[in-house]
Motif scaffolding. Structure first.
Motif, PDB file in Angstrom:
ATOM      1  N   ARG A 615      15.266  41.350   7.274  1.00 11.86           N
ATOM      2  CA  ARG A 615      16.327  40.184   7.238  1.00 11.86           C
ATOM      3  C   ARG A 615      15.335  39.500   8.535  1.00 11.86           C
ATOM      4  O   ARG A 615      15.818  38.238   9.117  1.00 11.86           O
ATOM      5  CB  ARG A 615      17.774  40.473   7.400  1.00 11.86           C
ATOM      6  CG  ARG A 615      18.177  41.111   6.108  1.00 11.86           C
ATOM      7  CD  ARG A 615      19.749  41.640   6.051  1.00 11.86           C
ATOM      8  NE  ARG A 615      20.057  41.653   5.118  1.00 11.86           N
ATOM      9  CZ  ARG A 615      20.618  41.398   4.113  1.00 11.86           C
ATOM     10  NH1 ARG A 615      20.146  39.445   3.598  1.00 11.86           N
ATOM     11  NH2 ARG A 615      21.065  42.039   2.470  1.00 11.86           N
ATOM     12  N   GLY A 616      14.858  40.503   9.587  1.00 10.21           N
ATOM     13  CA  GLY A 616      14.124  39.714  10.686  1.00 10.21           C
ATOM     14  C   GLY A 616      13.103  39.180   9.874  1.00 10.21           C
ATOM     15  O   GLY A 616      12.928  38.297  10.464  1.00 10.21           O
ATOM     16  N   LEU A 617      12.562  39.350   8.866  1.00 12.15           N
ATOM     17  CA  LEU A 617      10.815  38.804   8.825  1.00 12.15           C
ATOM     18  C   LEU A 617      11.779  37.927   7.843  1.00 12.15           C
ATOM     19  O   LEU A 617      10.655  36.936   8.569  1.00 12.15           O
ATOM     20  CB  LEU A 617      10.240  39.996   7.447  1.00 12.15           C
ATOM     21  CG  LEU A 617       9.357  40.789   7.706  1.00 12.15           C
ATOM     22  CD1 LEU A 617       8.929  41.608   7.570  1.00 12.15           C
ATOM     23  CD2 LEU A 617       9.005  40.626   8.989  1.00 12.15           C
ATOM     24  N   LEU A 618      12.545  37.143   7.211  1.00 14.38           N
ATOM     25  CA  LEU A 618      13.336  37.012   6.201  1.00 14.38           C
ATOM     26  C   LEU A 618      13.014  35.386   7.783  1.00 14.38           C
ATOM     27  O   LEU A 618      13.152  34.288   6.764  1.00 14.38           O
ATOM     28  CB  LEU A 618      14.259  37.122   5.904  1.00 14.38           C
ATOM     29  CG  LEU A 618      14.852  35.778   4.964  1.00 14.38           C
ATOM     30  CD1 LEU A 618      13.912  35.695   3.855  1.00 14.38           C
ATOM     31  CD2 LEU A 618      16.009  36.261   4.047  1.00 14.38           C
ATOM     32  N   TYR A 619      13.666  35.590   8.066  1.00  7.02           N
ATOM     33  CA  TYR A 619      13.621  34.942   9.367  1.00  7.02           C
ATOM     34  C   TYR A 619      12.930  34.000  10.482  1.00  7.02           C
ATOM     35  O   TYR A 619      12.737  32.923  10.441  1.00  7.02           O
ATOM     36  CB  TYR A 619      15.421  35.546  10.964  1.00  7.02           C
ATOM     37  CG  TYR A 619      15.995  34.360  12.150  1.00  7.02           C
ATOM     38  CD1 TYR A 619      16.034  33.621  11.750  1.00  7.02           C
ATOM     39  CD2 TYR A 619      14.633  34.296  12.982  1.00  7.02           C
ATOM     40  CE1 TYR A 619      16.706  32.965  13.157  1.00  7.02           C
ATOM     41  CE2 TYR A 619      14.532  33.709  13.816  1.00  7.02           C
ATOM     42  CZ  TYR A 619      15.885  32.691  13.926  1.00  7.02           C
ATOM     43  OH  TYR A 619      16.262  32.291  15.095  1.00  7.02           O
ATOM     44  N   LEU A 620      11.849  35.298  10.606  1.00  8.51           N
ATOM     45  CA  LEU A 620      10.846  34.493  10.913  1.00  8.51           C
ATOM     46  C   LEU A 620      10.101  33.575   9.777  1.00  8.51           C
ATOM     47  O   LEU A 620       9.306  32.669   9.872  1.00  8.51           O
ATOM     48  CB  LEU A 620       9.591  35.709  11.437  1.00  8.51           C
ATOM     49  CG  LEU A 620      10.369  36.948  12.587  1.00  8.51           C
ATOM     50  CD1 LEU A 620       8.771  37.938  12.849  1.00  8.51           C
ATOM     51  CD2 LEU A 620      10.506  35.974  13.698  1.00  8.51           C
ATOM     52  N   HIS A 621       9.681  33.913   8.992  1.00  9.42           N
ATOM     53  CA  HIS A 621       8.880  33.134   7.902  1.00  9.42           C
ATOM     54  C   HIS A 621       9.729  32.320   6.738  1.00  9.42           C
ATOM     55  O   HIS A 621       9.029  31.143   7.187  1.00  9.42           O
ATOM     56  CB  HIS A 621       8.812  34.314   6.429  1.00  9.42           C
ATOM     57  CG  HIS A 621       8.009  34.841   6.371  1.00  9.42           C
ATOM     58  ND1 HIS A 621       7.597  36.536   5.152  1.00  9.42           N
ATOM     59  CD2 HIS A 621       7.882  35.581   8.009  1.00  9.42           C
ATOM     60  CE1 HIS A 621       7.220  37.002   6.063  1.00  9.42           C
ATOM     61  NE2 HIS A 621       6.757  36.759   7.562  1.00  9.42           N
ATOM     62  N   ARG A 622      11.520  32.301   7.121  1.00 10.12           N
ATOM     63  CA  ARG A 622      12.267  30.530   6.187  1.00 10.12           C
ATOM     64  C   ARG A 622      12.854  29.852   7.073  1.00 10.12           C
ATOM     65  O   ARG A 622      13.145  29.318   7.237  1.00 10.12           O
ATOM     66  CB  ARG A 622      12.625  31.573   5.093  1.00 10.12           C
ATOM     67  CG  ARG A 622      11.108  31.916   3.718  1.00 10.12           C
ATOM     68  CD  ARG A 622      10.621  31.160   3.423  1.00 10.12           C
ATOM     69  NE  ARG A 622       9.477  31.120   3.054  1.00 10.12           N
ATOM     70  CZ  ARG A 622       9.217  31.099   1.563  1.00 10.12           C
ATOM     71  NH1 ARG A 622      10.010  30.431   0.584  1.00 10.12           N
ATOM     72  NH2 ARG A 622       7.918  31.500   1.635  1.00 10.12           N
ATOM     73  N   ASP A 623      14.199  31.433   7.767  1.00  8.82           N
ATOM     74  CA  ASP A 623      14.835  30.455   8.246  1.00  8.82           C
ATOM     75  C   ASP A 623      14.765  29.862   9.907  1.00  8.82           C
ATOM     76  O   ASP A 623      16.036  29.181  10.149  1.00  8.82           O
ATOM     77  CB  ASP A 623      16.200  31.802   7.955  1.00  8.82           C
ATOM     78  CG  ASP A 623      16.657  32.297   6.065  1.00  8.82           C
ATOM     79  OD1 ASP A 623      16.197  31.358   6.186  1.00  8.82           O
ATOM     80  OD2 ASP A 623      17.366  32.905   6.334  1.00  8.82           O
ATOM     81  N   SER A 624      13.475  30.189  10.576  1.00  6.35           N
ATOM     82  CA  SER A 624      14.193  29.951  12.320  1.00  6.35           C
ATOM     83  C   SER A 624      13.684  28.539  11.683  1.00  6.35           C
ATOM     84  O   SER A 624      12.684  28.111  11.234  1.00  6.35           O
ATOM     85  CB  SER A 624      13.487  30.728  12.330  1.00  6.35           C
ATOM     86  OG  SER A 624      11.872  31.118  12.836  1.00  6.35           O
ATOM     87  N   ARG A 625      13.413  28.095  13.526  1.00  3.90           N
ATOM     88  CA  ARG A 625      12.908  26.856  13.779  1.00  3.90           C
ATOM     89  C   ARG A 625      11.963  26.841  13.454  1.00  3.90           C
ATOM     90  O   ARG A 625      11.134  25.415  13.225  1.00  3.90           O
ATOM     91  CB  ARG A 625      13.492  25.892  15.196  1.00  3.90           C
ATOM     92  CG  ARG A 625      14.547  25.861  14.792  1.00  3.90           C
ATOM     93  CD  ARG A 625      15.001  26.348  17.005  1.00  3.90           C
ATOM     94  NE  ARG A 625      16.547  25.987  17.086  1.00  3.90           N
ATOM     95  CZ  ARG A 625      17.236  26.352  18.686  1.00  3.90           C
ATOM     96  NH1 ARG A 625      16.443  25.790  19.276  1.00  3.90           N
ATOM     97  NH2 ARG A 625      17.872  25.692  18.640  1.00  3.90           N
ATOM     98  N   LEU A 626      10.957  27.773  13.333  1.00  5.33           N
ATOM     99  CA  LEU A 626       9.968  27.900  13.259  1.00  5.33           C
ATOM    100  C   LEU A 626       9.494  28.233  12.762  1.00  5.33           C
ATOM    101  O   LEU A 626       9.869  30.140  12.017  1.00  5.33           O
ATOM    102  CB  LEU A 626       8.166  27.837  14.415  1.00  5.33           C
ATOM    103  CG  LEU A 626       9.132  26.846  15.973  1.00  5.33           C
ATOM    104  CD1 LEU A 626       8.150  27.419  17.277  1.00  5.33           C
ATOM    105  CD2 LEU A 626       8.766  25.813  15.630  1.00  5.33           C
TER     106      LEU A 626
END
Length: 824
Positions: A615-626
């Motif tokens: 879930r942390g990687l999903l945030y980095l790859h797709r859900d964060s601003r960058l």
């Protein structure tokens, strides 16, 4: 008996997920009439069939019962679920002692009804209720059976079945899940009724409570919990399951799936297909105790958990991150009938807060009293913290913690929670709202002033007026400032060097947590008692300024419960430091590869770590601003909080992608041997799939408790990935599992994770799943593709930069981050 009124009008092709052979006719098996694979028998009404089948993707043969001449959603009952027949030589017959038995082609007993009283003239008959009964040959189907499948249910619950709350284990009935859609042996989940005053249906994950229905057997309330079924208490310890559909032409039953979900499929004759009319798990709120003690779950809110009025989070930091298991505690002590701690007081008495449409908490105490008596009976009992009333049950009281509170969208019961009078004071509540509004307004003014001052400072930085910084540092700080301005409510602090020297005992060895390629990391304690972790740029670091500034820019743009949180920084002279939240359990590798600490990582904890990393990687790859590629994912960069929840750290090597960018090339390959994807290590190409490769290695390490690079021979290195592939081909993947994990209850989940680990480490990037697909794979029952031979990463890269020109062993035994240069 359930009849499909229009079933005989259908001329349906058998659309099963299972490979099933057809019948020779009849509905009985006798001493002289047996069925041999592929033969079968059919109930007299033509609704049910019993015979041999092979689950999806398996060559094993089992004896089961399913609906006949309709699209099959599931095999409803299985005889030899723990002992499959390996070929098509099976036979079902009546043995010499009168038992119904399944035997293989060698004449070996595979399964038996195991009736102790010998009967020489027995027969087995498949009834139109779906029940397989063993009778005396002279008896009709209405007589008392010697044995019946309804008393030995598997994962399906049909009408006319009974769940019993009788404590005798020989009589108690329970549903047990399959291990997987292709393996009908007993899985991790079971469903049974608890023997309380008002029975409740529980689903267990091994010995842990996973789901509860709430009180059932209440008139006009059943559909709140089990839509389409009435669970009726006969006051003798048995609950009957009856249909409540208005359309009698629908077939329906309950199915306990291998992931723990209890669902109700029904056959819609208009579309000739099975549909799900109800499921035990619609949202995360349906998982038992999701919000902890005195927490209330509402799937329509975000976040789904909140504290009851008059309560506050027990651990506010964890609550803010979305970890609600610690629950809530009272803000104000109860007076308990006008006294506090045994002494008189003029304070007003406690009252009750009414909550509508609630799934009431677990562990109620029931009293058959009048509704008007409920408040008084609870008030005079200092241990009573809540009560509810239902006309079909009476008063329900709770003492101790209120667990598994859920706000329902329909149905439910009014729950009255005991609170201190001050918490019920509406004027006080209004004052609290006004005070909060004033505080928020003040904060907005402060932020506006700070932002104006920061803009002025940024202009000065652009003009190069901060002479102690190089032009490259000025550029990086400007970029950092621009990113910080977009981070809302980030508690970012610029610390003074004196504060950090005092917090760490002058950066003493006793406070040193470790060292990476960036430099040493220290533990510190601020004057207010807050513990922090300080990453100090080493002057001798080969990574240096660029990585330091890169980490600042990246981490300031990300906030997620599975990413380490940045608290601030320090820029003074030559000193450059990043301050993070302190992780008391250090990094994953300190547990995973330590024989003494490995025992603390049971399978549930390891799976929680795996899921958190995903879930942390999903945030980095797709859900964060960058869009961020980490590029150095490994156990030492996964930090663990006090509850062993994972947080991805160390973003010095991370790369930010543009909006339309999905792949990049570099001549400066950074990362750690053993975790680099082959296209990155050899050609400098990296993408989201590079992180997926590193995650695949990390997943296999978590399962096995061994480093990928811990395999050494004189002439070659057999990596963990190579061992996993070897065991996969030998169909012996469970030999990879850490011996500290008792795998019996989790065999299916562990096998899926190994499969996913191999899929993540495929040679070609395009063959690897995205991290969102990985999350779906490890948390569902979808059939997984078979992996191809994975990539075996190169053991040595010969051309190094100045930061890592020291000679490398052919097999590095550590996982220190390296920066290397590879020509293309």
């Amino acid at each position: 008996m359930i009849l499909l009124g229009k079933a005989r009008l259908f001329s349906l092709v058998f659309m099963s997920h299972y490979v099933v052979k057809f019948c020779i006719g009849g509905d009985v098996i006798t001493a002289t009439e047996h069925i041999q694979d592929p033969a079968s028998i059919t109930s007299s009404g033509g609704l049910y069939r019993m015979g041999f089948f092979s689950p999806n993707g398996s060559a094993n043969r089992y004896v089961g019962i399913w609906y006949d001449n309709v699209p099959t959603y599931n095999v409803l009952w299985v005889a030899n679920r723990e002992n499959p027949i390996l070929d098509s030589s099976g036979v079902v017959k009546i043995s010499n002692d009168g038992n119904l038995v399944v035997m293989n082609g060698k004449g070996e007993l595979v399964w038996s009804s195991n009736v102790s009283n010998s009967v020489t003239d027995a027969k087995a008959q498949l009834l139109d209720s779906g029940n397989l009964v063993l009778l005396k040959h002279s008896s009709n189907s209405n007589g008392d059976p010697l044995w019946q499948s309804f008393q030995h249910m598997t994962n399906s619950f049909l009408a006319k079945m009974k769940l019993s709350t009788i404590s005798n284990p020989n009589e108690k009935q329970a549903l047990t899940s399959w291990k997987s859609p292709s393996d009908p042996s007993i899985g991790s989940f079971s469903a049974s009724l608890v023997p309380w005053y008002i029975p409740e249906l529980f689903i267990w994950n091994c010995s842990s409570l996973y789901w509860r229905s709430g009180p059932i057997g209440v008139p006009k309330k059943q559909s709140v919990y089990i839509n389409g079924f009435d669970l009726v208490n006969d006051q003798e310890g048995t609950v009957y399951l009856d249909h409540s559909f208005s359309e009698a032409s629908y077939l329906s039953y309950l199915l306990l799936k291998s992931n723990g979900d209890l669902v109700q499929p029904y056959l819609d004759h208009n579309s000739s297909s099975w549909k799900i009319v109800w499921s035990s798990r619609v949202s995360d709120c349906d998982v038992y105790g999701q919000c902890g003690p005195f927490g209330i779950c509402n799937a329509r809110n975000s976040p789904i958990c909140s504290c009851l009025r008059g309560f506050e989070p027990k651990n506010s930091e964890e609550w803010r991150r979305g970890n609600w298991s610690s629950g809530c505690i009272r803000k104000s002590s109860l007076q308990c009938n006008g006294t506090t701690n045994g002494s008189s007081t003029a304070s007003k008495k406690d009252g009750f807060l009414k909550l509508e449409m609630m799934k009431v908490p677990n562990s109620a105490i029931f009293y058959s009293t009048l509704e008007n008596d409920c408040p008084g009976n609870c008030s005079i009992n200092c241990s009573c913290v809540a009560y509810a009333y239902d006309s079909g049950v009476g008063c329900m009281f709770w003492t101790g913690d209120l667990i598994d509170l859920q706000k329902l969208s329909v149905g439910g019961t009014a729950l009255y929670v005991r609170l201190a009078h001050s918490e019920l004071d509406e004027k006080g509540h209004l004052r609290e709202i006004v005070a909060t509004t004033v505080i928020m307004g003040t904060l907005i003014v402060i932020i506006t002033i700070w932002f104006a001052r920061w803009k002025a400072k940024k202009r000065a930085v652009k003009e190069g007026k901060e002479k102690h910084l190089s032009s490259g540092e000025v550029s990086s700080l400007v970029m950092l400032g621009e990113n910080l301005s977009r981070v809302e409510f980030q508690e970012f602090v610029k610390y003074k060097i004196e504060e950090l020297v005092a917090a760490t005992g002058n950066f003493g060895e006793a406070n040193k947590l470790g060292r990476g390629g960036f430099g040493p990391v220290y533990k510190g304690r601020l004057p207010n008692g807050q513990e922090i972790a300080i990453k100090r740029l080493s002057r001798a670091s080969g990574q240096g300024q660029q990585e330091f500034m890169n980490e600042m820019v990246v981490i300031c743009n990300v906030q997620h419960r599975n990413l380490v949180r940045l608290l601030g920084c320090c820029f003074e002279g030559d000193e450059k430091m990043i301050i993070y939240e302190f992780m008391p359990n250090k990094s994953l590798d300190t547990f995973l590869f330590d024989p003494l600490k490995q025992v603390h990582l049971d399978w549930r904890t390891r799976f929680n770590i795996v899921d958190g990393i995903c879930r942390g990687l999903l945030y980095l790859h797709r859900d964060s601003r960058l869009r961020i590629i980490h590029r150095d994912l490994k156990p030492s960069n996964i930090l663990l909080d006090e509850e062993l929840n994972p947080k991805i750290s160390d973003f010095g090597m991370a790369r930010i992608f543009g909006g339309n960018e999905n792949q990049a090339n570099t001549r400066r390959v950074v990362g750690t041997y053993g975790y680099m994807a082959p296209e990155y290590a050899m050609e400098g190409r990296f993408s989201e799939k590079s992180d997926v490769f590193s995650f695949g290695i990390l997943l296999l390490e978590i399962i096995s408790g061994r480093r990928n690079t811990s395999f050494h021979n004189e002439d070659q290195c057999l990596s963990l990935l190579g061992l996993a592939w070897k065991l996969w081909n030998e169909e012996n993947v469970l030999a990879l599992v850490d011996p500290n994990i008792p795998a019996k209850c989790f065999e299916v989940q562990i096998s899926r994770c190994i499969n996913v680990g191999l899929l993540c480490t495929q040679e070609r990037a395009k063959d690897r799943p995205s991290i969102s697909t990985v999350i779906s794979m490890i948390n569902s029952e979808v059939d997984l593709p078979r992996p191809k031979k994975p990539a075996f990463t190169p053991r040595k890269i010969t051309q190094d930069t100045d930061s890592s020109r020291k000679s490398q062993k052919t097999c590095s035994a550590n996982d220190v981050t390296l920066t290397v240069l590879q020509g293309r």
